[in-house]
Design a protein around this motif. Structure first.
Motif, PDB file in Angstrom:
ATOM      1  N   GLY A 107       0.766  -1.234   0.000  1.00 41.48           N
ATOM      2  CA  GLY A 107       0.000   0.000   0.000  1.00 41.48           C
ATOM      3  C   GLY A 107       0.797   1.284   0.000  1.00 41.48           C
ATOM      4  N   VAL A 108       2.114   1.194  -0.135  1.00 45.29           N
ATOM      5  CA  VAL A 108       2.917   2.407  -0.042  1.00 45.29           C
ATOM      6  C   VAL A 108       3.512   2.834  -1.367  1.00 45.29           C
ATOM      7  N   MET A 109       4.154   1.915  -2.072  1.00 41.69           N
ATOM      8  CA  MET A 109       4.844   2.315  -3.289  1.00 41.69           C
ATOM      9  C   MET A 109       4.781   1.231  -4.359  1.00 41.69           C
ATOM     10  N   VAL A 110       5.147   1.620  -5.577  1.00 42.01           N
ATOM     11  CA  VAL A 110       5.231   0.695  -6.706  1.00 42.01           C
ATOM     12  C   VAL A 110       6.701   0.333  -6.859  1.00 42.01           C
ATOM     13  N   ASN A 111       6.986  -0.958  -6.916  1.00 48.24           N
ATOM     14  CA  ASN A 111       8.375  -1.407  -6.955  1.00 48.24           C
ATOM     15  C   ASN A 111       9.166  -0.886  -8.150  1.00 48.24           C
ATOM     16  N   ASP A 112       8.600  -0.913  -9.337  1.00 51.84           N
ATOM     17  CA  ASP A 112       9.325  -0.462 -10.528  1.00 51.84           C
ATOM     18  C   ASP A 112       8.449   0.498 -11.321  1.00 51.84           C
ATOM     19  N   LEU A 113       8.343   1.721 -10.835  1.00 51.15           N
ATOM     20  CA  LEU A 113       7.475   2.710 -11.467  1.00 51.15           C
ATOM     21  C   LEU A 113       7.949   3.054 -12.877  1.00 51.15           C
ATOM     22  N   THR A 114       9.250   3.051 -13.099  1.00 53.57           N
ATOM     23  CA  THR A 114       9.775   3.362 -14.430  1.00 53.57           C
ATOM     24  C   THR A 114       9.229   2.385 -15.469  1.00 53.57           C
ATOM     25  N   ALA A 115       9.238   1.107 -15.142  1.00 56.13           N
ATOM     26  CA  ALA A 115       8.709   0.093 -16.069  1.00 56.13           C
ATOM     27  C   ALA A 115       7.219   0.328 -16.324  1.00 56.13           C
ATOM     28  N   GLU A 116       6.489   0.707 -15.301  1.00 61.13           N
ATOM     29  CA  GLU A 116       5.059   0.967 -15.459  1.00 61.13           C
ATOM     30  C   GLU A 116       4.821   2.198 -16.329  1.00 61.13           C
ATOM     31  N   LEU A 117       5.657   3.210 -16.181  1.00 60.39           N
ATOM     32  CA  LEU A 117       5.522   4.404 -17.016  1.00 60.39           C
ATOM     33  C   LEU A 117       5.817   4.088 -18.486  1.00 60.39           C
ATOM     34  N   TYR A 118       6.792   3.223 -18.732  1.00 61.49           N
ATOM     35  CA  TYR A 118       7.063   2.808 -20.114  1.00 61.49           C
ATOM     36  C   TYR A 118       5.860   2.076 -20.696  1.00 61.49           C
ATOM     37  N   LYS A 119       5.268   1.178 -19.913  1.00 61.42           N
ATOM     38  CA  LYS A 119       4.080   0.456 -20.389  1.00 61.42           C
ATOM     39  C   LYS A 119       2.945   1.434 -20.685  1.00 61.42           C
ATOM     40  N   PHE A 120       2.770   2.403 -19.780  1.00 64.04           N
ATOM     41  CA  PHE A 120       1.738   3.418 -19.952  1.00 64.04           C
ATOM     42  C   PHE A 120       1.958   4.184 -21.255  1.00 64.04           C
ATOM     43  N   ALA A 121       3.190   4.571 -21.518  1.00 66.43           N
ATOM     44  CA  ALA A 121       3.502   5.323 -22.735  1.00 66.43           C
ATOM     45  C   ALA A 121       3.263   4.480 -23.981  1.00 66.43           C
ATOM     46  N   PHE A 122       3.663   3.210 -23.930  1.00 59.09           N
ATOM     47  CA  PHE A 122       3.468   2.339 -25.090  1.00 59.09           C
ATOM     48  C   PHE A 122       1.993   2.082 -25.347  1.00 59.09           C
ATOM     49  N   GLU A 123       1.213   1.918 -24.275  1.00 55.89           N
ATOM     50  CA  GLU A 123      -0.217   1.695 -24.457  1.00 55.89           C
ATOM     51  C   GLU A 123      -0.898   2.966 -24.923  1.00 55.89           C
ATOM     52  N   GLY A 124      -0.507   4.077 -24.348  1.00 53.67           N
ATOM     53  CA  GLY A 124      -1.188   5.331 -24.627  1.00 53.67           C
ATOM     54  C   GLY A 124      -0.974   5.863 -26.019  1.00 53.67           C
ATOM     55  N   GLN A 125       0.209   5.706 -26.559  1.00 54.26           N
ATOM     56  CA  GLN A 125       0.490   6.316 -27.851  1.00 54.26           C
ATOM     57  C   GLN A 125      -0.417   5.804 -28.966  1.00 54.26           C
TER      58      GLN A 125
END
Length: 97
Positions: A69-87
């Protein structure tokens, strides 16, 4: 952006405003700017962008829950996924598919 550049080069895809550099980037931006600076045109993407962002926020919430409930272990990887999905989803304005 080197990962994105490599991904697109590997698949023989053209670079875009996020991955191109130098003179080529300037050419792309000069074409996009007149459209992207018009609120009427930009607003046609709001529903699609909101859907992508809402999905991302939900995913981050779930990941936080599974990690205590505190943090995401690998936020960078999640942001890359977000960018790839979003584009690809934001390459077309709102409206029927």
């Amino acid at each position: 952006m080197p990962h994105w550049r490599s991904y697109r080069e590997l698949r023989n895809q053209a670079q875009g405003p996020l991955t191109e550099m130098g003179v080529k980037w300037q050419r792309i931006r000069s074409i996009l700017n007149p459209r992207m600076l018009k609120p009427k045109h930009v607003s046609s993407y709001t529903n699609t962008v909101n859907e992508v962002v809402s999905d991302f926020v939900l995913r981050v919430s779930r990941l936080r829950e599974t990690s205590g409930g505190v943090m995401v272990n690998d936020l960078t990887a999640e942001l890359y996924k977000f960018a790839f999905e979003g584009q690809p989803r934001t390459n077309k304005p709102n409206g029927p598919d």
